[in-house]
Design a protein around this motif. Structure first.
Motif, PDB file in Angstrom:
ATOM      1  N   ALA A  38      -6.879   6.225   0.780  1.00 44.90           N
ATOM      2  CA  ALA A  38      -6.915   7.521   0.088  1.00 44.90           C
ATOM      3  C   ALA A  38      -6.296   8.619   0.941  1.00 44.90           C
ATOM      4  O   ALA A  38      -5.632   9.534   0.422  1.00 44.90           O
ATOM      5  CB  ALA A  38      -8.359   7.873  -0.270  1.00 44.90           C
ATOM      6  N   ALA A  39      -6.513   8.538   2.260  1.00 44.13           N
ATOM      7  CA  ALA A  39      -6.015   9.583   3.160  1.00 44.13           C
ATOM      8  C   ALA A  39      -4.537   9.416   3.500  1.00 44.13           C
ATOM      9  O   ALA A  39      -3.898  10.343   3.996  1.00 44.13           O
ATOM     10  CB  ALA A  39      -6.844   9.576   4.444  1.00 44.13           C
ATOM     11  N   ASP A  40      -3.980   8.247   3.212  1.00 40.95           N
ATOM     12  CA  ASP A  40      -2.609   7.954   3.622  1.00 40.95           C
ATOM     13  C   ASP A  40      -1.611   8.392   2.537  1.00 40.95           C
ATOM     14  O   ASP A  40      -0.958   7.560   1.890  1.00 40.95           O
ATOM     15  CB  ASP A  40      -2.469   6.461   3.916  1.00 40.95           C
ATOM     16  N   THR A  61       2.021   5.714   5.407  1.00 41.80           N
ATOM     17  CA  THR A  61       2.361   5.188   6.735  1.00 41.80           C
ATOM     18  C   THR A  61       1.824   3.776   6.939  1.00 41.80           C
ATOM     19  O   THR A  61       2.316   3.049   7.810  1.00 41.80           O
ATOM     20  CB  THR A  61       1.788   6.108   7.836  1.00 41.80           C
ATOM     21  N   ILE A  62       0.817   3.384   6.164  1.00 41.43           N
ATOM     22  CA  ILE A  62       0.269   2.027   6.254  1.00 41.43           C
ATOM     23  C   ILE A  62       1.223   1.082   5.535  1.00 41.43           C
ATOM     24  O   ILE A  62       1.482   1.229   4.338  1.00 41.43           O
ATOM     25  CB  ILE A  62      -1.139   1.938   5.640  1.00 41.43           C
ATOM     26  N   LYS A  63       1.776   0.128   6.267  1.00 41.13           N
ATOM     27  CA  LYS A  63       2.763  -0.786   5.703  1.00 41.13           C
ATOM     28  C   LYS A  63       2.154  -2.109   5.233  1.00 41.13           C
ATOM     29  O   LYS A  63       2.761  -2.796   4.403  1.00 41.13           O
ATOM     30  CB  LYS A  63       3.876  -1.068   6.722  1.00 41.13           C
ATOM     31  N   ALA A  64       0.991  -2.462   5.778  1.00 34.81           N
ATOM     32  CA  ALA A  64       0.395  -3.746   5.386  1.00 34.81           C
ATOM     33  C   ALA A  64      -1.108  -3.733   5.614  1.00 34.81           C
ATOM     34  O   ALA A  64      -1.612  -3.067   6.528  1.00 34.81           O
ATOM     35  CB  ALA A  64       1.030  -4.897   6.156  1.00 34.81           C
ATOM     36  N   HIS A  68      -5.645   1.482  -7.218  1.00 34.02           N
ATOM     37  CA  HIS A  68      -6.265   2.748  -7.607  1.00 34.02           C
ATOM     38  C   HIS A  68      -5.526   3.941  -6.992  1.00 34.02           C
ATOM     39  O   HIS A  68      -5.338   4.966  -7.653  1.00 34.02           O
ATOM     40  CB  HIS A  68      -7.733   2.760  -7.177  1.00 34.02           C
ATOM     41  N   TYR A  69      -5.117   3.783  -5.742  1.00 34.90           N
ATOM     42  CA  TYR A  69      -4.427   4.872  -5.053  1.00 34.90           C
ATOM     43  C   TYR A  69      -2.904   4.715  -5.116  1.00 34.90           C
ATOM     44  O   TYR A  69      -2.188   5.472  -4.467  1.00 34.90           O
ATOM     45  CB  TYR A  69      -4.897   4.949  -3.598  1.00 34.90           C
ATOM     46  N   GLN A  70      -2.443   3.731  -5.901  1.00 32.18           N
ATOM     47  CA  GLN A  70      -1.010   3.478  -6.073  1.00 32.18           C
ATOM     48  C   GLN A  70      -0.295   3.397  -4.710  1.00 32.18           C
ATOM     49  O   GLN A  70       0.754   4.002  -4.497  1.00 32.18           O
ATOM     50  CB  GLN A  70      -0.381   4.564  -6.958  1.00 32.18           C
TER      51      GLN A  70
END
Length: 401
Positions: free
Chosen positions: A131-133, A137-140, A165-167
């Motif tokens: 949710a915060a990203d 930046t999170i790739k995996a 949910h957060y697409q």
């Protein structure tokens, strides 16, 4: 001749490597042959199509790599990610710990979400991070479906729901080493981008094949991933797939024929029946542990594994002695407790080519070992609990109806 011979058969109840069916042993009992002849590509083509069925995918691309699960891990990571990429990875036991160590050594930016050993992945923490990203930046997301050290199974469907949910576009990489072909696994439905398993687990083969399956999204990521890979490079395989020869280097001919036999056995039984059988064996083992007055290392029922049960022993007993005594006196192989739970648990593997009566023999042996090491077990208590359940729940063998 066995290196250390014992009368009768070894009762192999570690959570991998597992018992190998006679049909598979016979299929592998063959000479070498030229893998460039028409025979091996023809065999490989059909194997690749059939392997997709154990992942429950129609769109995935499988790779049969002569390696272990550790090599399959590296293949999944290096083909889809670049050094410095941020990964969210869950530490819940020894094998997730080892995968995280590999991720760090491959120079990824690993965001470790740690839980107590015996608990599942903290998916609330994952939801918060996703949710915060906002900038993605999170790739995996890297997750072990079934943590073999503690007997914990994670809910992959929930992981996919969080991402959807957060697409969020992060890849979902799943270690299914001790789950695929034993637990319910739905690569397409759960949106798994890379799934992997090892031949020595529920497939009931010798160690030596790392089986990786990549989604179209993962294959697209591989085109721009900058991690160095040579032996594990999917592009080499894909080039030979197009040529129709399939192998960029020499495969293990014997393991390919063994895989053919192993898949035939799984499909003859029916994959859903295989999953149901593992569910029965897992439940029976847990009922035996409860009847012995011992506790399961797994802290909640929702995380119980149907392929391995980690049994917590009282503080005055060293679980290492249980494993040693089982092997030395009864020719019974049980799993050691690893790392944080060393000396505190022993593990009963109940996966692969295994039936109800084999499991009951193991449980009887465990009762004798428990008595040997000073635990006041009531003889027959666990066997009775398990056999009562199994007698009421075991169906006719599908091929014999």
């Amino acid at each position: 001749m066995d290196y250390v011979n014992g009368p009768g058969r070894n009762h192999l109840f570690v959570p991998g490597p597992v018992n190998i069916p006679e049909q598979v042993l016979r299929a592998m009992n063959r000479n070498n042959e030229d893998y460039r002849s028409p025979a091996v590509p023809a065999l490989t083509k059909v194997l690749l199509e059939d392997v997709k069925k154990i992942f429950k995918t129609t769109s995935g691309t499988p790779f049969l790599i002569p390696t272990t699960g550790t090599g399959a891990w590296e293949s999944a990571l290096t083909n889809t990610l670049s050094p410095g990429d941020r990964i969210v990875s869950f530490l819940i036991g020894q094998f997730s710990l080892l995968w995280i160590d590999q991720q760090k050594r491959l120079n990824f930016d690993v965001d470790v979400v740690e839980s107590d050993w015996g608990q599942g992945a903290d998916l609330e923490a994952l939801a918060s991070k996703i949710a915060a990203d906002k900038s993605h930046t999170i790739k995996a997301i890297c997750i072990v479906h079934n943590e073999t050290a503690t007997g914990v199974t994670n809910n992959l469907a929930t992981v996919r729901k969080i991402l959807d949910h957060y697409q969020h576009p992060a890849l979902l990489l799943v270690d299914g080493v001790s789950s695929i072909c034993a637990l319910d696994f739905r690569m397409d439905e759960w949106g798994v981008d890379v799934a992997l398993t090892g031949s020595q687990k529920a497939l009931s083969l010798p160690t030596g094949l790392g089986i990786v399956c990549a989604s179209p999204k993962a294959l697209e990521a591989a085109k721009t991933a900058k991690s160095v890979r040579v032996f594990f490079d999917w592009s080499d395989y894909l080039k030979f797939y197009k040529m129709g020869t399939y192998w960029p280097y020499t495969p293990s001919i014997q393991l390919l024929y063994g895989l053919r036999a192993a898949l035939d056995l799984l499909f003859e039984e029916g994959l859903e029946n295989v999953i149901a059988r593992h569910a029965r064996l897992g439940k029976a083992t847990r009922l035996a542990v409860e009847a012995w007055g011992l506790k399961n290392c797994t802290q909640k029922e929702e995380w119980f594994s149907d392929t391995v049960t980690a049994v917590v022993v009282p503080p005055y007993i060293d679980s290492v002695e249980i494993v040693k005594r089982a092997w030395k006196r009864y020719n019974l192989s049980l799993g050691l407790g690893l790392n944080k739970v060393a000396g505190k648990v022993f593990r009963i593997g109940h996966l692969g080519n295994l039936n109800e009566l084999q499991l009951l023999g193991c449980l009887a042996g465990v009762e004798m070992v428990l008595k040997d090491v000073g635990y006041p077990v009531k003889f027959g208590s666990g066997v009775a609990a398990a056999s009562t359940f199994l007698q009421n729940s075991t169906p006719l063998i599908p091929s014999r109806i």
